[in-house]
Design an enzyme around this catalytic site. Structure first.
Site, mmCIF file in Angstrom:
data_model
loop_
_atom_site.group_PDB
_atom_site.id
_atom_site.type_symbol
_atom_site.label_atom_id
_atom_site.label_comp_id
_atom_site.label_asym_id
_atom_site.label_seq_id
_atom_site.Cartn_x
_atom_site.Cartn_y
_atom_site.Cartn_z
ATOM 1 C CG ASN A 105 -9.353 -1.307 1.707
ATOM 2 O OD1 ASN A 105 -8.947 -2.467 1.794
ATOM 3 N ND2 ASN A 105 -9.207 -0.426 2.689
ATOM 4 C CD GLU A 106 -10.116 -2.625 6.142
ATOM 5 O OE1 GLU A 106 -10.025 -1.514 6.666
ATOM 6 O OE2 GLU A 106 -9.454 -3.616 6.520
ATOM 7 C CD GLU B 108 -2.841 1.099 2.460
ATOM 8 O OE1 GLU B 108 -2.851 0.088 3.195
ATOM 9 O OE2 GLU B 108 -3.684 2.008 2.543
ATOM 10 C CE1 TYR C 71 -3.341 -6.194 8.970
ATOM 11 C CE2 TYR C 71 -5.593 -5.359 8.859
ATOM 12 C CZ TYR C 71 -4.347 -5.556 8.267
ATOM 13 O OH TYR C 71 -4.116 -5.116 6.997
ATOM 14 C CD GLU D 51 -6.092 -4.735 4.314
ATOM 15 O OE1 GLU D 51 -5.906 -4.385 5.494
ATOM 16 O OE2 GLU D 51 -6.536 -3.976 3.440
ATOM 17 C CD GLN E 31 0.207 -2.443 3.960
ATOM 18 O OE1 GLN E 31 1.052 -1.849 3.313
ATOM 19 N NE2 GLN E 31 -0.937 -1.847 4.316
ATOM 20 C CG ASN F 54 -7.683 2.313 5.454
ATOM 21 O OD1 ASN F 54 -8.552 1.495 5.172
ATOM 22 N ND2 ASN F 54 -7.187 2.444 6.673
HETATM 23 O O1 AHR Z 1 -2.973 -2.692 6.279
HETATM 24 C C1 AHR Z 1 -3.231 -1.496 6.950
HETATM 25 C C2 AHR Z 1 -4.673 -1.050 6.798
HETATM 26 O O2 AHR Z 1 -5.507 -1.952 7.454
HETATM 27 C C3 AHR Z 1 -5.241 -1.006 5.399
HETATM 28 O O3 AHR Z 1 -4.947 0.174 4.729
HETATM 29 C C4 AHR Z 1 -6.712 -1.120 5.640
HETATM 30 O O4 AHR Z 1 -7.380 -1.731 4.572
HETATM 31 C C5 AHR Z 1 -6.819 -1.901 6.928
HETATM 32 O O5 AHR Z 1 -7.650 -1.295 7.846
#
Ligand code: AHR
Length: 511
Positions: free
Chosen positions: A172-173, A27, A244, A291, A352, A72
């Site tokens: 995205n999201e 990103e 995450y 992700e 990432q 994001n």
């Molecule tokens: O990977 C970091 C961020 O986590 C990304 O930009 C977003 O898609 C997610 O919230």
């Protein structure tokens, strides 16, 4: 010492492992691109300004497909800003991370870097501040061979042949209130369906990913998936999951993070299959887990977040988490969970890749190194090929605050039918002692013996990490406790450890 047992049965097939399971994510965020993969002044930079030491590490990691350019970031991004002569590209604000984007690296440069690392491009379109028309324009620019203003512009910008991007993310999201252009499932579902149908009118063989939930704890979780798929089922191929995990001080629950990921995947497949049944469709929607990682998000929210109307740095240090042994063990267990769902998770992106919550770190003008999480990923990407096998272990359980009683040991295996090789991946979540694992081997399938090797990630200090000062403190080590006796393999798994066991048949299989 705890004890555990599992059986390798080559008929217990979960599904084929799609190489895209070992994808990653770059990103425009922090020092991921600038001062990460790209640093023209670095002594090891190639003619395009890309660091060759980083290229070598990415190759060693073995990532197959790379999602780009966000995240994001993509929800406020104008793709046109990043193509054409560099000196004419505008500098813009990135509202997602409160930084300045120079657009020095764009689509063409990134594709050249992908060619150097040997990975496929997975491209995201902006459905935050933009919509269907701009997505179609990017698609035409990227994938049409020639004959329109946009395709010809691509050629004039130095790329005669199309990029031929096969897999695309529809935003995205979009379920997240933090997302530029965040909207309801109903509103996003309509836009995503319209965009997907238009993109497939251009090329019906494109593979399209609709946004699912940003985590399993989102208030709209599962209902979001039902609604967006109800709108777009026929036009898309995947639904995304993002997850995450971080150690908030409750190590027992942290070590069991795979339970949440497993629940996430089961819930989304059930929801997708519900929509399939309601529609009477014979098409199956799979998951793009695009992700996933360990991320100390609380550190970002409370310490590192950039604010201030006059404060928009270029490539600041953001999300530069330093991963411990415990983080890498959990990370390895997440890979096990993904493989246990190889039949439905057919694409995934480690988020990432470089500097930003990354397995690879760099210093400007200086060294690059492997974080602890590099090792389970590189090993699994290299050796978990072919068919995923269900090898559900029998072990004791331990209590956790978040997930109740959780098995101490989790595992999955893979079988490469072309060679007969088997790889087994095992996590030992016990913190108090090692676990003695016994494995029943599929001796009838291969009457000869297997050559057996095993490597383990563990440390007496589970907070140990690699960093600039000590870049090789943690690595995989040969596990010399492994032995075979007839059809039984025995190995000791240290407390809080992740292990890869490789079985290579020594005698050819006879009919
Ligand atoms: O990977 C970091 C961020 O986590 C990304 O930009 C977003 O898609 C997610 O919230």
């Amino acid at each position: 010492m705890h004890i555990a047992h599992l059986t390798i049965n080559t008929s217990a097939r979960i599904g084929a492992i799609n190489p895209r399971l070992f994808g990653s994510f770059v990103e425009h965020l922090g020092r991921s691109v600038y001062d990460g993969i790209y640093e023209p002044g670095h002594p090891l930079a190639d003619g395009d300004g890309f660091r060759t030491d980083v290229i070598d590490l990415v190759k060693e990691l073995g990532v197959t497909a790379i999602r780009y350019p966000g995240g994001n970031f993509v929800s406020g991004f104008n793709w046109e800003d990043s193509v054409g002569p560099r000196e004419e590209r505008p500098t813009r604000l990135d509202l997602a991370w409160h930084t300045t984007e120079t657009n020095e690296v764009g689509l063409h440069e990134f594709q050249r870097w992908l060619d150097a690392v040997g990975s496929e491009l997975m491209l995201a379109v902006n459905l935050g501040t933009r919509g269907t028309p701009e997505a179609l324009e990017l698609l035409e620019y990227a994938n049409l061979a020639q004959g329109t203003a946009r395709a010809d512009r691509r050629a004039a910008n130095g790329r005669a042949e199309p990029f031929d991007v096969r897999i695309w993310c529809l935003g995205n999201e979009m379920d997240g209130p933090w997302q530029l252009g965040h909207r309801s499932a109903d509103d996003y579902g309509k836009v995503a369906a319209q965009t997907a149908r238009a993109m497939k009118a251009f090329d019906p063989d494109l593979e399209l990913v609709i946004c699912g939930s940003s985590s399993s704890s989102m208030p709209t979780f599962a209902e979001w998936e039902r609604v967006v798929l109800t709108h777009a089922y026929d036009a898309v191929d995947y639904i995304s999951c993002h997850a995450y995990y971080e150690n908030t001080g409750d190590l027992a629950s942290f070590l069991a993070s795979g339970i949440d990921m497993d629940h996430f995947i089961r819930s989304v497949t059930a929801t997708a299959d519900h929509v399939k049944a309601v529609r009477g469709s014979d098409k199956t929607i799979n998951i793009s887990f695009d992700e996933w990682n360990i991320w100390y998000n609380s550190r970002y929210e409370n310490v590192d977040k950039i604010t201030g109307v006059d404060n928009w740095p270029i490539a600041p240090r953001l999300l530069e988490d330093e991963y411990t042994v415990a983080d890498a063990v959990v990370f390895g267990s997440l890979l096990i969970t993904l493989l246990k769902h190889a039949d439905r998770v057919t694409s995934a992106s480690l988020a990432q890749l470089v500097n930003v919550i990354a397995p690879i770190m760099t210093e400007p003008g200086g060294a690059s190194w492997r974080q602890t999480t590099f090792f389970p990923f590189a090993a699994t990407a290299a050796n978990a090929t072919g068919i995923a096998l269900d090898v559900t272990p029998v072990s004791d359980s331990y209590p956790t605050e978040r997930f109740g009683d959780v098995p101490l040991v989790d595992a999955v295996a893979s079988l490469d039918e072309s060679t007969g090789s088997i790889a087994v991946y095992v996590v030992n979540r016990a913190v108090d002692a090692g676990t003695s694992l016994e494995i029943d081997l599929p001796s009838r399938a291969h009457p000869g013996t297997y050559a057996v090797t095993a490597r383990t990630l563990s440390d007496a200090d589970i907070t140990a990490s690699n960093n600039r000062e000590n870049p090789e403190r943690v690595a995989l080590a040969d596990n010399t406790t492994v032995s075979t006796d007839g059809g039984v393999l025995r190995i000791d798994l240290p407390a809080v450890s992740w292990t890869e066991i490789l079985l290579t048949p020594q005698n050819p299989v006879t009919a």
